[in-house]
Design a protein around this motif. Sequence first.
Motif, short mmCIF file in Angstrom:
data_model
loop_
_atom_site.label_atom_id
_atom_site.label_comp_id
_atom_site.label_asym_id
_atom_site.label_seq_id
_atom_site.Cartn_x
_atom_site.Cartn_y
_atom_site.Cartn_z
N ASP A 80 8.21 2.56 -46.46
CA ASP A 80 9.14 3.67 -46.24
C ASP A 80 8.75 4.48 -45.01
O ASP A 80 9.61 4.91 -44.23
CB ASP A 80 9.19 4.58 -47.47
N ALA A 81 7.44 4.68 -44.82
CA ALA A 81 6.97 5.42 -43.65
C ALA A 81 7.25 4.65 -42.37
O ALA A 81 7.61 5.24 -41.34
CB ALA A 81 5.48 5.71 -43.78
N VAL A 82 7.09 3.34 -42.43
CA VAL A 82 7.39 2.52 -41.24
C VAL A 82 8.87 2.63 -40.89
O VAL A 82 9.24 2.81 -39.73
CB VAL A 82 6.99 1.05 -41.48
N PRO A 110 -1.83 1.53 -42.27
CA PRO A 110 -0.98 0.36 -42.07
C PRO A 110 -0.99 -0.07 -40.60
O PRO A 110 -0.82 0.76 -39.70
CB PRO A 110 0.42 0.84 -42.49
N LYS A 111 -1.15 -1.34 -40.37
CA LYS A 111 -1.23 -1.82 -38.99
C LYS A 111 0.07 -1.57 -38.22
O LYS A 111 0.05 -1.32 -37.02
CB LYS A 111 -1.59 -3.29 -38.97
N ALA A 112 1.19 -1.63 -38.92
CA ALA A 112 2.48 -1.42 -38.27
C ALA A 112 2.59 -0.06 -37.61
O ALA A 112 3.29 0.12 -36.61
CB ALA A 112 3.62 -1.60 -39.27
N ARG A 161 3.68 4.82 -29.27
CA ARG A 161 4.62 4.48 -30.32
C ARG A 161 3.95 3.60 -31.37
O ARG A 161 2.89 3.05 -31.13
CB ARG A 161 5.84 3.73 -29.74
N PRO A 162 4.56 3.43 -32.55
CA PRO A 162 3.97 2.55 -33.56
C PRO A 162 3.84 1.11 -33.05
O PRO A 162 4.72 0.61 -32.35
CB PRO A 162 4.96 2.64 -34.73
#
Length: 204
Positions: free
Chosen positions: A66-68, A30-32, A39-40
């Motif tokens: 959910d992971a984000v 995921p790009k996020a 950091r993300p």
Amino acid sequence: MTTRKTTDGARGVAGLLLAAGGGRRLGGRPKALLPHRGRPLVEHAVRILREGGCATVHVVLGAQADAVRARAALPGCVLVDNPDWEQGMGTSLRAGLGSLAGTGARAALVSLVDQPGIGPEAVARVLAAYEGEASLASAAYGGVRGHPVLFGAAHWPGIAATATGDRGARAYLAEHRQAIALVECGDVARPFDIDTEADLAHLE
């Protein structure tokens, strides 16, 4: 980096970050959640919107939402789930604009999570083009339209009706190109996307 204080004229503009992409060409990452400066990437994108002058930020999540939520620190943001994210960016744009309905926002400044080369200066310039609910403005790079883009609320129904697949608002913007205020940002930002493994070199 200088933080821009939100002006009275921009109080009606909400930042809208599209961060639902699944990174298909990045092995499904995921790009996020791509790492940037420790950091993300979604945290960086939110900070840019805020430093550019957006006091309110809505973030559209999709792939591994959910992971984000668990891994990214996004205090004060409105997190919007897009269960149809795999159908393309158009669904995220519709979800994001829908989340702004009834909030009092008079315009949305839309940015993409995978463009870390666009900083607060570009956001502030496009934000300054806000003139009410009929506003339609876009960053430009060498005269070519790019992001971020500002959509006054009067345009939201038309954009939602035409936002399909990965085209987002392109069809609507093409139809209304004469009304778009182009804001040159090529001197303060680089509009590259993080789409492929090679593009990861742009991240720190």
